[in-house]
Design a protein around this motif. Structure first.
Motif, PDB file in Angstrom:
ATOM      1  N   THR A  73      -9.033  -9.021   4.761  1.00 61.67           N
ATOM      2  CA  THR A  73      -9.352  -8.849   6.175  1.00 61.67           C
ATOM      3  C   THR A  73      -8.061  -9.015   6.948  1.00 61.67           C
ATOM      4  O   THR A  73      -7.237  -9.871   6.625  1.00 61.67           O
ATOM      5  N   GLY A  74      -7.903  -8.171   7.942  1.00 59.18           N
ATOM      6  CA  GLY A  74      -6.697  -8.256   8.753  1.00 59.18           C
ATOM      7  C   GLY A  74      -6.669  -7.174   9.812  1.00 59.18           C
ATOM      8  O   GLY A  74      -7.679  -6.527  10.103  1.00 59.18           O
ATOM      9  N   ASP A  75      -5.480  -6.980  10.363  1.00 61.29           N
ATOM     10  CA  ASP A  75      -5.271  -5.982  11.411  1.00 61.29           C
ATOM     11  C   ASP A  75      -4.677  -4.725  10.809  1.00 61.29           C
ATOM     12  O   ASP A  75      -3.587  -4.761  10.219  1.00 61.29           O
ATOM     13  N   LEU A  76      -5.401  -3.619  10.962  1.00 63.33           N
ATOM     14  CA  LEU A  76      -4.945  -2.317  10.479  1.00 63.33           C
ATOM     15  C   LEU A  76      -4.194  -1.633  11.608  1.00 63.33           C
ATOM     16  O   LEU A  76      -4.744  -1.398  12.678  1.00 63.33           O
ATOM     17  N   VAL A  77      -2.927  -1.335  11.349  1.00 64.96           N
ATOM     18  CA  VAL A  77      -2.091  -0.681  12.353  1.00 64.96           C
ATOM     19  C   VAL A  77      -1.949   0.780  11.969  1.00 64.96           C
ATOM     20  O   VAL A  77      -1.466   1.107  10.876  1.00 64.96           O
ATOM     21  N   GLN A  78      -2.405   1.649  12.856  1.00 67.66           N
ATOM     22  CA  GLN A  78      -2.289   3.080  12.626  1.00 67.66           C
ATOM     23  C   GLN A  78      -0.830   3.503  12.807  1.00 67.66           C
ATOM     24  O   GLN A  78      -0.143   3.000  13.688  1.00 67.66           O
ATOM     25  N   PRO A  79      -0.347   4.413  11.985  1.00 65.81           N
ATOM     26  CA  PRO A  79       1.055   4.832  12.104  1.00 65.81           C
ATOM     27  C   PRO A  79       1.285   5.652  13.366  1.00 65.81           C
ATOM     28  O   PRO A  79       0.379   6.322  13.864  1.00 65.81           O
ATOM     29  N   GLN A  80       2.515   5.569  13.861  1.00 70.37           N
ATOM     30  CA  GLN A  80       2.871   6.375  15.032  1.00 70.37           C
ATOM     31  C   GLN A  80       3.161   7.810  14.641  1.00 70.37           C
ATOM     32  O   GLN A  80       3.001   8.719  15.436  1.00 70.37           O
ATOM     33  N   THR A  81       3.571   8.011  13.413  1.00 70.29           N
ATOM     34  CA  THR A  81       3.867   9.357  12.930  1.00 70.29           C
ATOM     35  C   THR A  81       2.725   9.873  12.077  1.00 70.29           C
ATOM     36  O   THR A  81       2.263   9.174  11.179  1.00 70.29           O
ATOM     37  N   PRO A  82       2.285  11.095  12.322  1.00 67.08           N
ATOM     38  CA  PRO A  82       1.216  11.661  11.498  1.00 67.08           C
ATOM     39  C   PRO A  82       1.647  11.754  10.030  1.00 67.08           C
ATOM     40  O   PRO A  82       2.783  12.099   9.733  1.00 67.08           O
ATOM     41  N   GLY A  83       0.750  11.414   9.120  1.00 69.36           N
ATOM     42  CA  GLY A  83       1.040  11.484   7.690  1.00 69.36           C
ATOM     43  C   GLY A  83       1.617  10.203   7.119  1.00 69.36           C
ATOM     44  O   GLY A  83       1.628  10.017   5.906  1.00 69.36           O
ATOM     45  N   ALA A  84       2.110   9.317   7.983  1.00 65.29           N
ATOM     46  CA  ALA A  84       2.627   8.034   7.499  1.00 65.29           C
ATOM     47  C   ALA A  84       1.448   7.122   7.178  1.00 65.29           C
ATOM     48  O   ALA A  84       0.392   7.227   7.808  1.00 65.29           O
ATOM     49  N   PRO A  85       1.606   6.230   6.206  1.00 67.81           N
ATOM     50  CA  PRO A  85       0.477   5.367   5.843  1.00 67.81           C
ATOM     51  C   PRO A  85       0.209   4.289   6.891  1.00 67.81           C
ATOM     52  O   PRO A  85       1.120   3.821   7.559  1.00 67.81           O
ATOM     53  N   ALA A  86      -1.046   3.941   7.002  1.00 69.35           N
ATOM     54  CA  ALA A  86      -1.420   2.817   7.857  1.00 69.35           C
ATOM     55  C   ALA A  86      -1.047   1.540   7.124  1.00 69.35           C
ATOM     56  O   ALA A  86      -0.956   1.516   5.897  1.00 69.35           O
ATOM     57  N   ARG A  87      -0.818   0.465   7.848  1.00 69.89           N
ATOM     58  CA  ARG A  87      -0.453  -0.815   7.234  1.00 69.89           C
ATOM     59  C   ARG A  87      -1.462  -1.865   7.659  1.00 69.89           C
ATOM     60  O   ARG A  87      -1.780  -1.994   8.826  1.00 69.89           O
ATOM     61  N   LEU A  88      -1.961  -2.611   6.670  1.00 70.32           N
ATOM     62  CA  LEU A  88      -2.921  -3.681   6.919  1.00 70.32           C
ATOM     63  C   LEU A  88      -2.195  -5.016   6.791  1.00 70.32           C
ATOM     64  O   LEU A  88      -1.639  -5.328   5.744  1.00 70.32           O
ATOM     65  N   THR A  89      -2.183  -5.787   7.869  1.00 71.20           N
ATOM     66  CA  THR A  89      -1.601  -7.127   7.843  1.00 71.20           C
ATOM     67  C   THR A  89      -2.725  -8.098   7.518  1.00 71.20           C
ATOM     68  O   THR A  89      -3.618  -8.324   8.333  1.00 71.20           O
ATOM     69  N   VAL A  90      -2.671  -8.660   6.315  1.00 74.71           N
ATOM     70  CA  VAL A  90      -3.766  -9.453   5.761  1.00 74.71           C
ATOM     71  C   VAL A  90      -3.650 -10.912   6.192  1.00 74.71           C
ATOM     72  O   VAL A  90      -2.597 -11.529   6.056  1.00 74.71           O
ATOM     73  N   ASP A  91      -4.776 -11.457   6.713  1.00 75.42           N
ATOM     74  CA  ASP A  91      -4.801 -12.884   7.020  1.00 75.42           C
ATOM     75  C   ASP A  91      -5.952 -13.612   6.325  1.00 75.42           C
ATOM     76  O   ASP A  91      -6.068 -14.826   6.403  1.00 75.42           O
ATOM     77  N   VAL A  92      -6.804 -12.857   5.606  1.00 70.21           N
ATOM     78  CA  VAL A  92      -7.867 -13.445   4.787  1.00 70.21           C
ATOM     79  C   VAL A  92      -7.901 -12.670   3.469  1.00 70.21           C
ATOM     80  O   VAL A  92      -7.914 -11.442   3.468  1.00 70.21           O
ATOM     81  N   LEU A  93      -7.905 -13.399   2.354  1.00 70.17           N
ATOM     82  CA  LEU A  93      -7.915 -12.783   1.031  1.00 70.17           C
ATOM     83  C   LEU A  93      -8.991 -13.454   0.187  1.00 70.17           C
ATOM     84  O   LEU A  93      -9.096 -14.683   0.156  1.00 70.17           O
ATOM     85  N   GLN A  94      -9.796 -12.631  -0.470  1.00 73.14           N
ATOM     86  CA  GLN A  94     -10.822 -13.138  -1.366  1.00 73.14           C
ATOM     87  C   GLN A  94     -10.761 -12.330  -2.658  1.00 73.14           C
ATOM     88  O   GLN A  94     -10.751 -11.099  -2.613  1.00 73.14           O
ATOM     89  N   VAL A  95     -10.690 -13.000  -3.797  1.00 73.80           N
ATOM     90  CA  VAL A  95     -10.716 -12.328  -5.088  1.00 73.80           C
ATOM     91  C   VAL A  95     -12.177 -12.145  -5.474  1.00 73.80           C
ATOM     92  O   VAL A  95     -12.899 -13.114  -5.693  1.00 73.80           O
ATOM     93  N   LEU A  96     -12.623 -10.894  -5.549  1.00 73.97           N
ATOM     94  CA  LEU A  96     -14.010 -10.603  -5.905  1.00 73.97           C
ATOM     95  C   LEU A  96     -14.210 -10.548  -7.411  1.00 73.97           C
ATOM     96  O   LEU A  96     -15.265 -10.928  -7.921  1.00 73.97           O
ATOM     97  N   GLU A  97     -13.200 -10.050  -8.109  1.00 71.13           N
ATOM     98  CA  GLU A  97     -13.306  -9.911  -9.561  1.00 71.13           C
ATOM     99  C   GLU A  97     -11.898  -9.825 -10.133  1.00 71.13           C
ATOM    100  O   GLU A  97     -11.054  -9.120  -9.599  1.00 71.13           O
ATOM    101  N   THR A  98     -11.664 -10.563 -11.208  1.00 74.08           N
ATOM    102  CA  THR A  98     -10.352 -10.489 -11.842  1.00 74.08           C
ATOM    103  C   THR A  98     -10.351  -9.396 -12.900  1.00 74.08           C
ATOM    104  O   THR A  98     -11.398  -9.060 -13.464  1.00 74.08           O
ATOM    105  N   ALA A  99      -9.173  -8.864 -13.157  1.00 72.85           N
ATOM    106  CA  ALA A  99      -9.032  -7.816 -14.161  1.00 72.85           C
ATOM    107  C   ALA A  99      -9.283  -8.404 -15.545  1.00 72.85           C
ATOM    108  O   ALA A  99      -9.046  -9.589 -15.786  1.00 72.85           O
ATOM    109  N   LEU A 100      -9.754  -7.575 -16.444  1.00 71.10           N
ATOM    110  CA  LEU A 100      -9.949  -8.000 -17.818  1.00 71.10           C
ATOM    111  C   LEU A 100      -8.600  -8.239 -18.473  1.00 71.10           C
ATOM    112  O   LEU A 100      -7.630  -7.539 -18.181  1.00 71.10           O
ATOM    113  N   VAL A 101      -8.533  -9.210 -19.361  1.00 72.40           N
ATOM    114  CA  VAL A 101      -7.313  -9.439 -20.125  1.00 72.40           C
ATOM    115  C   VAL A 101      -7.210  -8.307 -21.133  1.00 72.40           C
ATOM    116  O   VAL A 101      -8.171  -8.021 -21.861  1.00 72.40           O
TER     117      VAL A 101
END
Length: 161
Positions: A73-101
């Motif tokens: 969860t965080g603030d999603l900042v839309q890019p100023q230039t078309p085609g550039a990726p949006a950036r999510l600044t995360v302030d809450v993180l929850q691990v839902l499932e860990t990868a298999l070994v």
């Protein structure tokens, strides 16, 4: 610049990397909610994420692995230039499932005291060497390794390790 508060579930594709000024950066692969109704070739969305929250940065850099399913969860900042990726600044993180070994499917070298053995998933036979690389023999299966080593020690006196 347009900012939106949002929560996203996705998989980590690569090990998160340290960023500037004590931050951590990672990409999250997000599948569309309606993925079942989309064509197979429809691409997933990759969201570039960063966090500067100390606890989250520590978890990202020490505990998160590729394949982990996260809810961020965080603030999603839309890019100023078309085609550039949006950036999510995360302030809450929850691990839902860990990868298999990952299961080892190739060769593994292991030690038996002063001896080295090579396990190969494709065969029961186990090559045995001394730690110095001298050939000892081929054990028919893992249970026969100690017998082979005992015979080698009796014949060679255990000097060639």
């Amino acid at each position: 610049m347009d900012t939106t508060r949002c929560t996203v579930d996705g998989w980590v594709d690569a090990i998160p990397a340290p960023g500037p000024h004590g931050t951590a950066m990672f990409d999250l692969t997000v599948c569309p909610v309606d993925a079942d109704t989309l064509p197979e070739e429809a691409p997933d969305t990759v969201v570039s994420c960063t966090s500067m929250v100390a606890g989250i940065v520590h978890e990202l850099l020490t505990g998160i692995q590729p394949g982990d399913l996260l809810r961020v969860t965080g603030d999603l900042v839309q890019p100023q230039t078309p085609g550039a990726p949006a950036r999510l600044t995360v302030d809450v993180l929850q691990v839902l499932e860990t990868a298999l070994v990952p299961a080892l499917r190739e060769m593994v070298i292991d030690r038996f005291g002063d001896y080295c053995v090579i396990f190969d998933a494709d065969t029961d036979a186990v090559p045995v060497f001394t730690a110095r690389g001298t050939w000892v023999g081929l054990a028919d299966n893992p249970d026969a390794i100690t017998t082979l080593i005992d015979i080698h020690e009796r014949v060679h006196g255990g000097d060639d390790r």
